[in-house]
Design a protein around this motif. Structure first.
Motif, PDB file in Angstrom:
ATOM      1  N   ASP A 175       0.888  -1.164   0.000  1.00 41.52           N
ATOM      2  CA  ASP A 175       0.000   0.000   0.000  1.00 41.52           C
ATOM      3  C   ASP A 175       0.930   1.220   0.000  1.00 41.52           C
ATOM      4  O   ASP A 175       1.882   1.262   0.792  1.00 41.52           O
ATOM      5  CB  ASP A 175      -0.811  -0.104   1.306  1.00 41.52           C
ATOM      6  CG  ASP A 175      -1.677   1.090   1.624  1.00 41.52           C
ATOM      7  OD1 ASP A 175      -1.593   2.084   0.918  1.00 41.52           O
ATOM      8  OD2 ASP A 175      -2.429   1.021   2.611  1.00 41.52           O
ATOM      9  N   THR A 179       0.017   4.411   0.669  1.00 44.52           N
ATOM     10  CA  THR A 179      -0.381   5.521   1.541  1.00 44.52           C
ATOM     11  C   THR A 179       0.490   5.635   2.800  1.00 44.52           C
ATOM     12  O   THR A 179       0.945   6.737   3.125  1.00 44.52           O
ATOM     13  CB  THR A 179      -1.888   5.436   1.861  1.00 44.52           C
ATOM     14  OG1 THR A 179      -2.560   5.294   0.599  1.00 44.52           O
ATOM     15  CG2 THR A 179      -2.407   6.662   2.556  1.00 44.52           C
ATOM     16  N   GLU A 182      -2.241  11.774  -3.040  1.00 42.95           N
ATOM     17  CA  GLU A 182      -2.559  12.037  -1.640  1.00 42.95           C
ATOM     18  C   GLU A 182      -2.562  13.549  -1.442  1.00 42.95           C
ATOM     19  O   GLU A 182      -1.651  14.234  -1.909  1.00 42.95           O
ATOM     20  CB  GLU A 182      -1.512  11.409  -0.700  1.00 42.95           C
ATOM     21  CG  GLU A 182      -1.164   9.950  -0.957  1.00 42.95           C
ATOM     22  CD  GLU A 182      -2.285   8.939  -0.693  1.00 42.95           C
ATOM     23  OE1 GLU A 182      -3.278   9.295  -0.007  1.00 42.95           O
ATOM     24  OE2 GLU A 182      -2.177   7.803  -1.179  1.00 42.95           O
ATOM     25  N   TYR A 196      -7.470   2.518   8.334  1.00 46.00           N
ATOM     26  CA  TYR A 196      -7.089   3.898   8.666  1.00 46.00           C
ATOM     27  C   TYR A 196      -8.091   4.948   8.200  1.00 46.00           C
ATOM     28  O   TYR A 196      -7.921   6.117   8.460  1.00 46.00           O
ATOM     29  CB  TYR A 196      -5.663   4.233   8.189  1.00 46.00           C
ATOM     30  CG  TYR A 196      -5.287   3.913   6.746  1.00 46.00           C
ATOM     31  CD1 TYR A 196      -5.896   4.547   5.680  1.00 46.00           C
ATOM     32  CD2 TYR A 196      -4.271   3.001   6.481  1.00 46.00           C
ATOM     33  CE1 TYR A 196      -5.509   4.273   4.373  1.00 46.00           C
ATOM     34  CE2 TYR A 196      -3.879   2.718   5.173  1.00 46.00           C
ATOM     35  CZ  TYR A 196      -4.509   3.356   4.123  1.00 46.00           C
ATOM     36  OH  TYR A 196      -4.122   3.086   2.841  1.00 46.00           O
ATOM     37  N   TYR A 197      -9.160   4.530   7.514  1.00 47.80           N
ATOM     38  CA  TYR A 197     -10.102   5.529   7.017  1.00 47.80           C
ATOM     39  C   TYR A 197     -10.931   6.146   8.139  1.00 47.80           C
ATOM     40  O   TYR A 197     -11.336   5.457   9.069  1.00 47.80           O
ATOM     41  CB  TYR A 197     -11.022   4.931   5.958  1.00 47.80           C
ATOM     42  CG  TYR A 197     -10.286   4.633   4.666  1.00 47.80           C
ATOM     43  CD1 TYR A 197      -9.479   5.589   4.080  1.00 47.80           C
ATOM     44  CD2 TYR A 197     -10.395   3.392   4.057  1.00 47.80           C
ATOM     45  CE1 TYR A 197      -8.781   5.325   2.917  1.00 47.80           C
ATOM     46  CE2 TYR A 197      -9.705   3.114   2.879  1.00 47.80           C
ATOM     47  CZ  TYR A 197      -8.906   4.087   2.324  1.00 47.80           C
ATOM     48  OH  TYR A 197      -8.219   3.832   1.172  1.00 47.80           O
ATOM     49  N   GLY A 256      -6.939  10.601  -0.142  1.00 50.07           N
ATOM     50  CA  GLY A 256      -6.237  10.156  -1.354  1.00 50.07           C
ATOM     51  C   GLY A 256      -6.949   9.003  -2.019  1.00 50.07           C
ATOM     52  O   GLY A 256      -7.990   8.534  -1.533  1.00 50.07           O
ATOM     53  N   PHE A 257      -6.399   8.567  -3.134  1.00 48.17           N
ATOM     54  CA  PHE A 257      -6.958   7.381  -3.805  1.00 48.17           C
ATOM     55  C   PHE A 257      -5.887   6.750  -4.680  1.00 48.17           C
ATOM     56  O   PHE A 257      -4.865   7.382  -4.980  1.00 48.17           O
ATOM     57  CB  PHE A 257      -8.189   7.736  -4.654  1.00 48.17           C
ATOM     58  CG  PHE A 257      -7.917   8.569  -5.880  1.00 48.17           C
ATOM     59  CD1 PHE A 257      -7.458   7.976  -7.064  1.00 48.17           C
ATOM     60  CD2 PHE A 257      -8.122   9.934  -5.869  1.00 48.17           C
ATOM     61  CE1 PHE A 257      -7.211   8.740  -8.199  1.00 48.17           C
ATOM     62  CE2 PHE A 257      -7.881  10.714  -7.005  1.00 48.17           C
ATOM     63  CZ  PHE A 257      -7.414  10.113  -8.169  1.00 48.17           C
TER      64      PHE A 257
HETATM   65  N1  LIG Z   1      -3.893   3.048  -0.223  1.00 52.78           N
HETATM   66  C1  LIG Z   1      -5.293   2.734  -0.380  1.00 52.78           C
HETATM   67  C2  LIG Z   1      -5.967   3.723  -1.300  1.00 52.78           C
HETATM   68  C3  LIG Z   1      -5.784   5.112  -0.794  1.00 52.78           C
HETATM   69  C4  LIG Z   1      -4.908   6.056  -1.212  1.00 52.78           C
HETATM   70  N2  LIG Z   1      -5.123   7.122  -0.424  1.00 52.78           N
HETATM   71  C5  LIG Z   1      -6.071   6.882   0.419  1.00 52.78           C
HETATM   72  N3  LIG Z   1      -6.499   5.628   0.197  1.00 52.78           N
HETATM   73  C6  LIG Z   1      -5.441   1.315  -0.950  1.00 52.78           C
HETATM   74  O1  LIG Z   1      -4.452   0.705  -1.296  1.00 52.78           O
HETATM   75  O2  LIG Z   1      -6.552   0.810  -1.041  1.00 52.78           O
END
Ligand SMILES: N[C@@H](Cc1c[nH]c[nH+]1)C(=O)O
Length: 372
Positions: free
Chosen positions: A80, A82, A128, A273-274, A311-312
């Protein structure tokens, strides 16, 4: 020794046309991220285990690829981006003074069970926005999601938006045991209406709370769902969560992207973490989400610099699969121009090839086979 000719399960080679398409897709998405003023960041492929530990709330520890360095430290292939970007941001920037906006592209690795048939190494492209707690930040990220997908030629897709705070506020009011809480979360996410009904009866919740929990799996669809969600509770923090979604929706109308947005109050994520909105984008041709994201206001605390963030990521591989199943061409389709030469024509062919290349063409040279 047969094994060296093919890859392990869950990883694969990408070549030829597919590889070119993937590069084109990355190019288009990067250009959207840049248009919004985001700066590129590269973080290492592996990090200390602590960056992805359970407290951080990313994928479960058993799904991490772990190994050791020479000093015996446990390292992890990033599952991940983030947490890595948050760590880097906390070290190099001051998101408390001004929002930091970053984008990245790279591989992530999840050691998932082989039964699921999922890829264990995927390409993610993400952004982000760190140090910004505003609804406009949430709306910007949703607008970027829509724009990135449109830039790849996708037309029919939906971005489903949920709100972790709504459910969390109700859970707090209900005061359930951890186990019952987890069970309820799972039932709602599976849209298991009867399971939820049974659980709220068992737990003897007050009628109003029982009614909202029972409604949660049904609470998805277009913007009307927001009114419904608001009418179901007078829990102040749940109401604020809905009001925030209303504001975000208003802003998305300004962008002109509201038709791609729907809401789902039953949406939950494996990622812990959301803290606010969460969202996922879907289209037909793949059951996997194309995009996953959300707000994570507590994550940077782990890295010593608290900052509200959102972020996404776009799953480039799922997006490519969807485009190909929907017969959407992503290549400008410029095949290389092939020039053949013989011993005698070699020099003049080289001159010609260089001239064409300077004009921007792509040129591939082949020696003419003897006797042809
Ligand atoms: N890192 C998250 C997606 C994300 C990026 N920023 C916030 N959320 C995931 O892998 O699902």
């Amino acid at each position: 020794m047969q094994r060296i000719f093919h890859t392990p399960e869950g990883v694969r080679d990408i070549y030829g046309r597919e590889c070119r398409q993937k590069h084109e897709l990355k190019r288009r998405i990067r250009s959207v991220f840049q248009k919004y003023g985001y700066e590129e960041i590269e973080t290492p492929t592996f990090e200390y285990f602590e960056v992805f530990s359970q407290e951080v709330g990313t994928v479960p520890s058993r799904e991490l690829y772990k190994f050791f360095d020479r000093d015996g430290n446990t390292l992890v292939l990033r599952p991940d981006f983030t947490p890595s970007v948050s760590r880097a941001c906390a070290s190099y920037f001051s998101p408390d003074q001004e929002p930091v906006t970053l984008f990245y592209t790279g591989q992530t690795f999840i050691n998932s069970s082989s039964y699921q048939g999922r890829l264990k190494e995927i390409t993610q492209m993400g952004v982000e926005r760190i140090g910004d707690d505003s609804p406009e930040a949430d709306a910007e990220l949703l607008a970027m999601t829509v724009e990135a997908l449109l830039s790849c030629g996708l037309r029919e897709f939906q971005v489903s938006v949920g709100q972790v705070d709504y459910f969390k506020s109700l859970l707090k009011e209900a005061g359930l045991e951890k186990e019952a809480e987890e069970h309820l979360r799972a039932l709602i996410s599976e849209k298991n209406y009867f399971g939820v009904e049974e659980l709220v009866e068992e737990q003897k919740l007050c009628p109003q709370l029982a009614a909202v929990f029972q409604e949660l799996p049904h609470l998805f669809g277009s913007v009307e769902v927001l009114k419904k969600a608001r009418s179901l509770t007078d829990n102040q923090s749940a109401v604020r969560a809905v009001e925030r979604l209303e504001r975000i929706y208003e802003l998305l109308k300004v962008y002109g992207y509201e038709k791609y947005i729907c809401f789902d109050f039953g949406m939950v994520s494996r990622i812990q973490y959301y803290t606010g909105i969460i969202f996922q984008a879907y289209t037909y041709g793949t059951g996997e989400p194309l995009v996953k994201g959300g707000r994570y206001n507590e994550l940077l605390k782990h890295f010593g610099a608290p900052a509200a963030s959102v972020g996404f990521v776009i799953m480039a591989d799922s997006l490519l699969t969807a485009l190909s199943r929907q017969k959407i061409e992503i290549l400008p389709d410029e095949e290389p121009y092939v020039l053949t030469y013989t011993e005698e024509t070699l020099e003049e062919t080289l001159v010609k090839a260089q001239r064409l290349r300077k004009e921007g063409r792509s040129v591939s040279l082949r020696k003419k086979k003897e006797g042809l």
